[in-house]
Design a protein around this motif. Structure first.
Motif, short mmCIF file in Angstrom:
data_model
loop_
_atom_site.label_atom_id
_atom_site.label_comp_id
_atom_site.label_asym_id
_atom_site.label_seq_id
_atom_site.Cartn_x
_atom_site.Cartn_y
_atom_site.Cartn_z
N ASP A 124 0.92 -1.13 -0.12
CA ASP A 124 -0.06 -0.08 0.15
C ASP A 124 0.81 1.18 0.04
OD1 ASP A 124 -1.54 2.21 0.71
OD2 ASP A 124 -2.81 1.04 1.95
N TYR A 167 -3.56 6.52 -6.92
CA TYR A 167 -3.96 5.83 -5.67
C TYR A 167 -5.42 6.37 -5.29
CZ TYR A 167 -3.65 4.38 -0.89
OH TYR A 167 -3.85 3.89 0.35
N ASN A 168 -6.07 5.38 -5.40
CA ASN A 168 -7.56 5.57 -5.08
C ASN A 168 -8.17 4.55 -4.25
OD1 ASN A 168 -8.02 8.01 -7.01
ND2 ASN A 168 -7.23 6.48 -8.35
N LEU A 169 -8.07 4.73 -3.08
CA LEU A 169 -8.68 3.62 -2.02
C LEU A 169 -9.92 3.53 -2.04
CD1 LEU A 169 -7.55 1.60 -0.06
CD2 LEU A 169 -7.70 3.32 1.74
N HIS A 179 -5.00 -4.47 -5.60
CA HIS A 179 -5.17 -3.19 -6.64
C HIS A 179 -5.76 -3.74 -7.87
CE1 HIS A 179 -1.65 -2.44 -4.04
NE2 HIS A 179 -1.64 -1.15 -4.49
N ASN A 205 -6.65 1.74 -9.60
CA ASN A 205 -5.42 2.60 -10.21
C ASN A 205 -6.30 3.66 -10.93
OD1 ASN A 205 -2.55 1.53 -9.93
ND2 ASN A 205 -3.91 0.05 -9.69
N ASP A 238 -11.02 -3.48 1.55
CA ASP A 238 -10.60 -2.31 0.68
C ASP A 238 -9.70 -2.91 -0.45
OD1 ASP A 238 -7.85 -2.36 1.97
OD2 ASP A 238 -8.48 -0.98 3.39
N ILE A 291 -7.08 -0.84 -4.04
CA ILE A 291 -6.74 0.50 -4.58
C ILE A 291 -7.12 0.28 -5.98
CG2 ILE A 291 -4.72 1.69 -5.11
CD1 ILE A 291 -3.81 0.68 -2.33
#
Length: 692
Positions: free
Chosen positions: A179, A264-266, A189, A299, A295, A297
């Motif tokens: 992460d 980076y988009n969680l 991801h 892209n 969760d 991530i």
């Protein structure tokens, strides 16, 4: 698929990503430098004078001056798209690995399940074309049947996950990595995927070259479907290109995808239906074995939204045709000679200008390196890399680290607060040299001499299982992303590590028989380049612990950005062909790495002299040898088609501009070669870029 934000030195091979041998090569540690002059007099310059073109003024084109005769006289072999210093070393490494494989394969009575049996039988499975021709497409028939049996869009999405696990094609790629904002944990991801042409622009550009490529691609798909005996080859080709074009339209471009902030988009897994309601996320993640994660991530979130619409509006039969193609094209080199040759004809010959295939043994070696790389790597290290070489490389790394620290202290544009944070990050760099402390375990991988496709599929499944096991586990600080026999190097920001595989430590990078100057210009600049990635436009977003966070003052970040913009403008001005320039934005990180690398290596070289004058060797001063040593490592030629593809997709500038761009910004180069206004390499002092 595994995506890792890694800055690499590599000059990428078009036919396949490497994505860095001389075991006795060494440089002196700082403690030994008081005897540098005496020792240097017994050494050669390490300069390859036969490659020079003395008709070129060094002030006008230093790259041509150092490499011009070689460039004029050297032909690219018909089975390659590129040739040069990097590529020659890769050929040597492949020869060395071949010798290891052949020795293992000659051993009698290999124990089933042993590493030796796996290496021997994997190589045999690739080389046994008679068996491959006999099998036809039967190795992939099970996958084709599973695709034909899909009943609805939910099953389609679950098949995407299955295809991911076995190494097949899928429009979205799942992977597990550290992460970026919490480097103490692994995270899941998603990344955009699913195209067969190199980049989205290939589907839309109306220039004649791209139009012809799309026509050739249609013909290639049709031919492949015909050879495989699949239904409706011509109509299927049109269907596939149309769907890939729709997918490409949603893709982010190559500049956007290298931006670590934007990618980076969680997301909470429970919120994924809000992002893409027509994707069966529960089924997709369950097949992958990642359904317990809370969760993920993403892209490129807008791509996932766009893919959702494509899934919703595209009928199942079209997707099935697309998946047939993805299965066939990705397995082609592991199937019949006819399919393999047609695969070569488009992807290597048409796209990259490669006149004929490599000898099959070379591709067999590449397969062993890919699937059993560290098994072979253990033997490679014993044969080609000594403890003394590792110790001397460690000394050089520390010398470069010290020089980098001195440079940071002296920066006039950076505040003290940011300097403290930068110095902390530099101090926490973890250098890895030669080979891993802990070797990869292949005990769960079954290899059979008559099952090439199955070998590749099982290797992908084992790799997926290893990745899943990382979730919830401590960070594996011993993991490497390149094998020891790889001619390359890399920086990994989430680990804050710089990594130098054994195979790059040979001339012209690292030469025991040469004076220090050429070694600092070669391997020293390589080390500095990888350190520079820790402070390039993306690496500088990460702190010493590997976390992406803002450790800059607002003014310092503005100053840093302005210097980056100046470097972008400089490289945008370099013409590769009359109709094609370097993409300064795409190549910014690597250009910062090159400029930082040679700048810090020069500083380290001067520091190693302890105030003494370097000896003149072969009529050259130490500074001259340093700059020549740097420039000769970028000696390279490439086919036009390959170079055009590289400019479109590769974050590295073409080789000549890696040399010219960096040196044109170094005041010491101007002094050494008396570069003045009017010379082609001259840039006015106020316009030269200095970052680190």
């Amino acid at each position: 698929m595994r995506k890792v934000l890694i800055g690499g030195l590599c000059v990428s091979l078009i036919a396949g990503l490497s994505a860095c041998n001389n075991p006795t090569t060494a440089v002196k540690s700082p403690e030994a430098s008081q005897t540098a002059t005496a020792v240097s007099q017994a050494l050669g310059s390490g300069i390859e004078f036969a490659h020079f073109d003395n008709s070129i003024r060094p002030q006008d084109d230093f790259y041509q001056y150092v490499n011009g005769t070689w460039l004029k006289n050297t032909e690219i072999p018909s089975d390659r798209t590129s040739i040069g210093a990097f590529y020659d070393l890769r050929e040597k490494s492949r020869d060395d690995v071949k010798a290891i494989i052949e020795q293992v394969a000659a051993m009698p009575n290999l124990i089933i399940g042993s590493d030796e049996q796996k290496v021997a039988d994997l190589y045999r499975s690739f080389m046994d074309t008679a068996t491959l021709n006999k099998l036809g497409i039967s190795p992939i028939q099970g996958e084709l049947d599973a695709i034909a049996a899909l009943k609805d869009k939910n099953e389609l999405v679950r098949y995407f996950a299955h295809s991911q696990i076995i190494g097949g094609g899928t429009p979205m790629a799942f992977y597990i990595d550290i992460d970026a904002k919490n480097s103490s944990r692994y995270a899941t991801h998603l990344y955009q995927y699913g195209l067969s042409l190199p980049e989205k622009d290939y589907y839309f550009n109306q220039a004649e070259r791209f139009v012809n490529i799309r026509k050739a691609y249609l013909a290639h798909i049709e031919k492949m479907f015909t050879l495989a005996g699949l239904a409706n080859p011509k109509a299927s080709a049109e269907t596939i290109l149309a769907l890939e074009t729709a997918i490409a339209e949603k893709h982010w471009d190559v500049v956007q995808t290298r931006d670590s902030t934007k990618t980076y988009n969680l997301y909470q897994v429970k919120d994924l239906p809000k992002l893409a309601p027509d994707i069966d996320w529960t089924g997709y993640l369950a097949v992958l074995g990642a359904d317990k994660q809370t969760d993920i991530i993403i892209n490129q979130p807008s791509y996932i939204q766009g893919l959702n619409e494509i899934i919703k509006t595209t009928d199942l039969a079209t997707w099935q045709t697309y998946l047939q193609w993805q299965t066939l094209t990705r397995a082609a080199s592991n199937l019949t000679e006819a399919l393999d040759n047609e695969n070569f004809a488009f992807f290597a010959k048409t796209l990259n200008g490669q006149a004929e295939p490599e000898p099959r043994w070379k591709r067999g070696v590449a397969t062993v390196n890919s699937l059993l790389g560290e098994v072979v790597g253990k033997v490679y290290v014993k044969r080609h890399f000594t403890p003394q070489a590792k110790e001397r490389m460690q000394a050089l790394v520390e010398n470069l680290r010290g020089a980098y620290g001195d440079s940071i202290k002296e920066l006039t544009w950076m505040s003290d607060a940011t300097k403290v944070a930068a110095a902390d990050k530099l101090a926490k760099f973890n250098p890895k040299i030669g080979y891993p402390n802990k070797w990869e375990d292949y005990s769960k991988l079954t290899i059979k001499a008559d099952d090439l496709f199955g070998n590749a599929t099982r290797a992908s499944q084992v790799e997926h299982s290893k990745s899943l096991a990382k979730l919830g586990a401590p960070i594996d600080r011993d993991e490497w992303h390149m094998t020891p026999q790889t001619v390359n190097a890399y920086y990994n920001p989430t680990m804050n590590e710089i990594v130098f595989p054994a195979a790059i430590l040979q001339p012209p990078f690292f030469n025991l028989q040469a004076d220090d100057a050429v070694n600092y210009g070669g391997i020293g600049a390589v080390i500095g380049h990888e350190m520079g990635h820790g402070f390039d436009d993306q690496g500088a977003k990460f702190d010493g612990e590997g976390n992406m966070r803002d450790w800059w003052t607002e003014q310092d970040l503005k100053e840093f950005s302005e210097r980056g913009k100046a470097l972008i403008a400089q490289y945008n001005g370099y013409s590769v062909f009359d109709d094609l320039h370097v993409n300064g934005s795409l190549t910014l990180g690597e250009n910062i790495g090159d400029l930082s690398g040679v700048t810090i290596a020069y500083r380290a070289y001067k520091k190693s002299l302890n105030g003494k004058e370097a000896p003149v060797i072969d009529g050259l001063t130490g500074d001259q040898r340093f700059f020549i040593g740097f420039t000769q490592i970028w000696r390279a030629k490439a086919k036009e088609e390959a170079l055009r593809n590289r400019v479109a997709t590769d974050p590295h500038s073409p080789a000549e501009f890696r040399a010219l761009g960096a040196l044109s910004n170094m005041p010491e180069f101007y002094t050494t070669y008396d570069v003045k206004p009017g010379d082609a390499m001259y840039i006015a002092p106020e316009k030269r870029v200095k970052i680190w």
